[in-house]
Design an enzyme around this catalytic site. Sequence first.
Site, PDB file in Angstrom:
ATOM      1  N   ASN A 439       0.837  -1.319  -0.114  1.00  0.00           N
ATOM      2  CA  ASN A 439       0.183  -0.077  -0.010  1.00  0.00           C
ATOM      3  C   ASN A 439       0.878   1.805  -0.362  1.00  0.00           C
ATOM      4  OD1 ASN A 439      -2.629   1.816   0.776  1.00  0.00           O
ATOM      5  ND2 ASN A 439      -1.135   1.864   2.239  1.00  0.00           N
ATOM      6  N   GLU A 440       0.580   1.931  -0.840  1.00  0.00           N
ATOM      7  CA  GLU A 440       1.731   3.820  -1.217  1.00  0.00           C
ATOM      8  C   GLU A 440       2.885   3.023  -0.793  1.00  0.00           C
ATOM      9  OE1 GLU A 440      -0.544   6.664   0.602  1.00  0.00           O
ATOM     10  OE2 GLU A 440      -2.545   6.254  -0.303  1.00  0.00           O
ATOM     11  N   ASN A 504      -5.337   4.567  -4.224  1.00  0.00           N
ATOM     12  CA  ASN A 504      -6.098   5.427  -3.634  1.00  0.00           C
ATOM     13  C   ASN A 504      -5.923   7.104  -4.291  1.00  0.00           C
ATOM     14  OD1 ASN A 504      -5.062   2.838  -2.104  1.00  0.00           O
ATOM     15  ND2 ASN A 504      -3.735   4.403  -0.835  1.00  0.00           N
ATOM     16  N   TYR A 510      -7.457  16.191  -0.540  1.00  0.00           N
ATOM     17  CA  TYR A 510      -5.743  16.372  -1.179  1.00  0.00           C
ATOM     18  C   TYR A 510      -5.204  16.767  -2.492  1.00  0.00           C
ATOM     19  CZ  TYR A 510      -5.083  12.961   3.097  1.00  0.00           C
ATOM     20  OH  TYR A 510      -4.878  12.027   4.610  1.00  0.00           O
ATOM     21  N   TRP A 591     -12.524   5.301   2.156  1.00  0.00           N
ATOM     22  CA  TRP A 591     -11.594   5.504   3.128  1.00  0.00           C
ATOM     23  C   TRP A 591     -12.087   6.085   4.275  1.00  0.00           C
ATOM     24  CZ3 TRP A 591      -7.378   2.329   4.319  1.00  0.00           C
ATOM     25  CH2 TRP A 591      -6.935   2.843   4.967  1.00  0.00           C
ATOM     26  N   LYS A 612     -12.113  10.038   8.773  1.00  0.00           N
ATOM     27  CA  LYS A 612     -12.241  10.085   7.720  1.00  0.00           C
ATOM     28  C   LYS A 612     -13.212   9.218   7.699  1.00  0.00           C
ATOM     29  CE  LYS A 612      -8.260  11.649   4.832  1.00  0.00           C
ATOM     30  NZ  LYS A 612      -7.171  11.572   5.411  1.00  0.00           N
TER      31      LYS A 612
HETATM   32  C1  GCB Z   1      -3.344   6.624   2.485  1.00  0.00           C
HETATM   33  C2  GCB Z   1      -3.333   5.468   2.734  1.00  0.00           C
HETATM   34  C3  GCB Z   1      -3.814   5.549   4.184  1.00  0.00           C
HETATM   35  C4  GCB Z   1      -4.053   6.971   5.321  1.00  0.00           C
HETATM   36  C5  GCB Z   1      -4.993   7.789   4.115  1.00  0.00           C
HETATM   37  C6  GCB Z   1      -5.159   9.344   4.523  1.00  0.00           C
HETATM   38  O1  GCB Z   1      -3.486   7.169   0.907  1.00  0.00           O
HETATM   39  O2  GCB Z   1      -2.842   4.129   2.336  1.00  0.00           O
HETATM   40  O3  GCB Z   1      -3.233   4.890   5.198  1.00  0.00           O
HETATM   41  O4  GCB Z   1      -4.693   6.933   6.430  1.00  0.00           O
HETATM   42  O5  GCB Z   1      -4.048   7.739   2.890  1.00  0.00           O
HETATM   43  O6  GCB Z   1      -6.255   9.067   5.205  1.00  0.00           O
HETATM   44  O7  GCB Z   1      -4.336   9.719   4.225  1.00  0.00           O
END
Ligand code: GCB
Length: 881
Positions: A439-440, A504, A510, A591, A612
């Site tokens: 992941n990322e 993502n 963002y 998310w 979130k």
């Molecule tokens: C993402 C990550 C996650 C974070 C989320 C965020 O892309 O994978 O772990 O919690 O962003 O809320 O910034």
Amino acid sequence: MVRRETLWVSAVALGTVLTVPPASAGEAPRRTIDLAQGWRFQQGDLPAQPLTPAFDDAEWQSISLPHSWNRLGEYRAERSADTNNFQGAGWYRLRFPTPQKLKGNRAILQFDGVGAIADVWLNGHYVGQHKGAYSRFRFDVTPFLSTKGDNLLVVRADNSKPKPGSPTADVLPIAGDFFLYGGIYRGVSLIVAPSAQIDLLDHAGPGVYASVASVDDTSATIDLVTKLRNQDGKSRDLTVVAAIQDAEGGKVAEVSAPVRLAGGDDTSVQQTFTVPKPRLWQGRADPYLYRVAVELRAGGKVVDRVEQPLGIRTFHMDPDKGFFLNGKSLPLHGVSRHQDRLGKGAALSDADHVEDMDLIAEVGANTIRFAHYQHVQKWFELADERGMVVWAEVPYVSAASFDGGDPSPAIVANARQQLIELIRQNYNHPSVVTWGVGNEIDSYSIFTRKAVKAKDLLKNLNDLAKKEDPRRLTTFADCCTDSPYGGPIDAEPLVGTTDVAGYNRYPGWYGMKPEDMGPALDALHKRFPAMPMSVSEYGAGGALTQHSDNPHGGVINAFGRPHPEEFQSLVHEENWRALKARPYLWAAWVWNMFDFASDFRVEGDAIDLNDKGLVTYDRKTRKDAFYFYKANWSSEPVVHVNGRRYSNRAYPVADIRVYSNAPSVSLRVDGADLGPQPCPERICVWHNVPLKPGTNRIAASAVFSGKAVSDEITLNGPDPLKNGLRINAGDLTEQVLEDGRHFGSDHFFDGGEAKALNPKDITAFFARGVKDKVVVGATSAALYNGYREGRFAYEIPLPDGDWQVTLSFFEPELTAAGKRTFSVKANGKIALASIDPFLLAGGALKAVERSFPVTVQGGRLSLAFERGKGAALVSAIEITR
Ligand code: GCB
């Protein structure tokens, strides 16, 4: 011991139900003794290791499992005394009796999850170590058990912050936006099993691994591998009898295979079943489960037995048409979930898991991403039973190494170990369709603007997952392809390493605008046309106590405060519009389902929380955005009036928004009928609904199959005649200042652009270290955080009469007088001419106010801000009698 993992004995009894002689009745061959009660706990390391019975632990805390010492995440501005974010060692001791009838059997200690490194001693003997906070592990402790009576089990758990030199430096996750809880935060048990057994020590997997080889209209073919281990010196002649039972317990297929198991050996038995006319596992529509029961028999006596779930299903993904379950298209929409909650941290009970699953089912999701690590068995079982399609993953998150370079061999080894544990322990869950292997992992590049080395490990894990489980797909969650946040991030493209991909993407949160989601996805689809793609994360923060009169009126501060709930709803409305219109996506996950702990977060109205969630950290409140998805995803009737938590309103009118899956909804305010509104995209809106001073009861209702469903909220309207009306121009959030003046968020505007004095967008976040600008001479700094700039106008609802208007200005960036001049007209007449904030205030970043009288007729005040030498601007508008 010789391990012969790859040597499989004969495949027998293909297809038909054989008549296997029944086993003789006897006591259950395997016993599981729960060790949840009676523990003593001490936080922090100790001068001497407390390994002997003589050690006095009377002063230690009495606890039961599950237990974590960590407590963090609160809806407060600052940490309270309840916070415990200690990262280091914790010691546990338990006295327990030696189980009866141990002779000839093995005793195996099972830990369902210890954060993050566990060292285990039994009766002073060192039993072993496990590295990784999220998977199950087992130790054979037979030689260390006391023959007489009491045993002393000692566990040291260590969740030190991962950094170079720390004990957790080579244990995933080494980074991530979630808290690494410490402690024995899941269950512990002692399993008594025969020496010749269905293997308990196969990375703590069930030892029985069933998968669907093929399905057609008449039958399904199921492959079964049973791993056996003989810890006895003697060779054994055994029979593996495997049966498939339907949900009522009826036998639908049975096969048996003889096996000779040499002393000290292990082996695998491969068998194949045919299930006639199978009832398929159809996701939420019909999550039908069979069970596989595998018995190990010796001379007709059952010596060991394991039962596992079996869901008969096939799936595939098409790069243009998305996800298919059992050959039929099933667009997947759902949520991600972290495993913590208020007051408990990660030490969750089964009831907590059930409550989480109930909420996810209620919102109407049909898929869950298990972020960002191995979740507990109970959670997988619930997903099987509820028909949720699952993305399960290992905590290879955010970084491959601490410096962006190659990960150490120890990190690689730990990642591989954790992936094998994930797959073997969860192999039999039909809900799982993809193994997430990262992941990322190149997101480090956003911070450093350097290319990072994440791909080798991703590929390594991908290949391992394919070898362990060729019947599922591998995936990863991408942060950075096409550089959504700028920078040279594409140096080592990761898309294409795994079978399928997730992106993502956070347009509206963002960076970018909420409506940029669609074009961003189309560009990715065009770039990788053969790659099945999903949106593995999207979302926005939402705070229950921060509110907006108009979420288009300001700039969100993604990395700080405030996070008005209405802005979260807006991002979801816009993002979802784009997602649902793209059938090429195989899934999209919000998310996150729940607010969750992350100890670097200071945002919204919380501390140590990522806000979130669609539901709060305590699971008590469903935010408005929850009902947006419920109206879109669930077949339950939904009528939900938004904005109930913004009960003391700043303005005498409000846009009332209702989320509903009815074609139209009716609205009444204090009994007066405002008539029906259609609900395109599940959103019904009544603009500028007048609110009288004091209580206004807002009731929405719709009829579903002859049955009325309604929802009611109460809003307190302001009294402008008494208290005036105030607009915090360029700001997203309403607020009451210390002196009691209530400013609504920017509203009633047309044109111009909202700007933040100190933008906290993603660019600013990466340019950390830049000092915040301060406007001096302001009666309240809050009025200058945002401003509206350009050529713009306001149409403000006001009772007729004579009023005084006061406007707040400042010069945000120019360095000399004469560069920005503009004028303000009130009701078409010049009220302020040639305003030059720099000149009036005597410099930049200095507050200045100007007032003028107006007479309002027809219930409206018009203000027009017109450019002179530069763009007009205003940071607050205050209108009083
Ligand atoms: C993402 C990550 C996650 C974070 C989320 C965020 O892309 O994978 O772990 O919690 O962003 O809320 O910034």
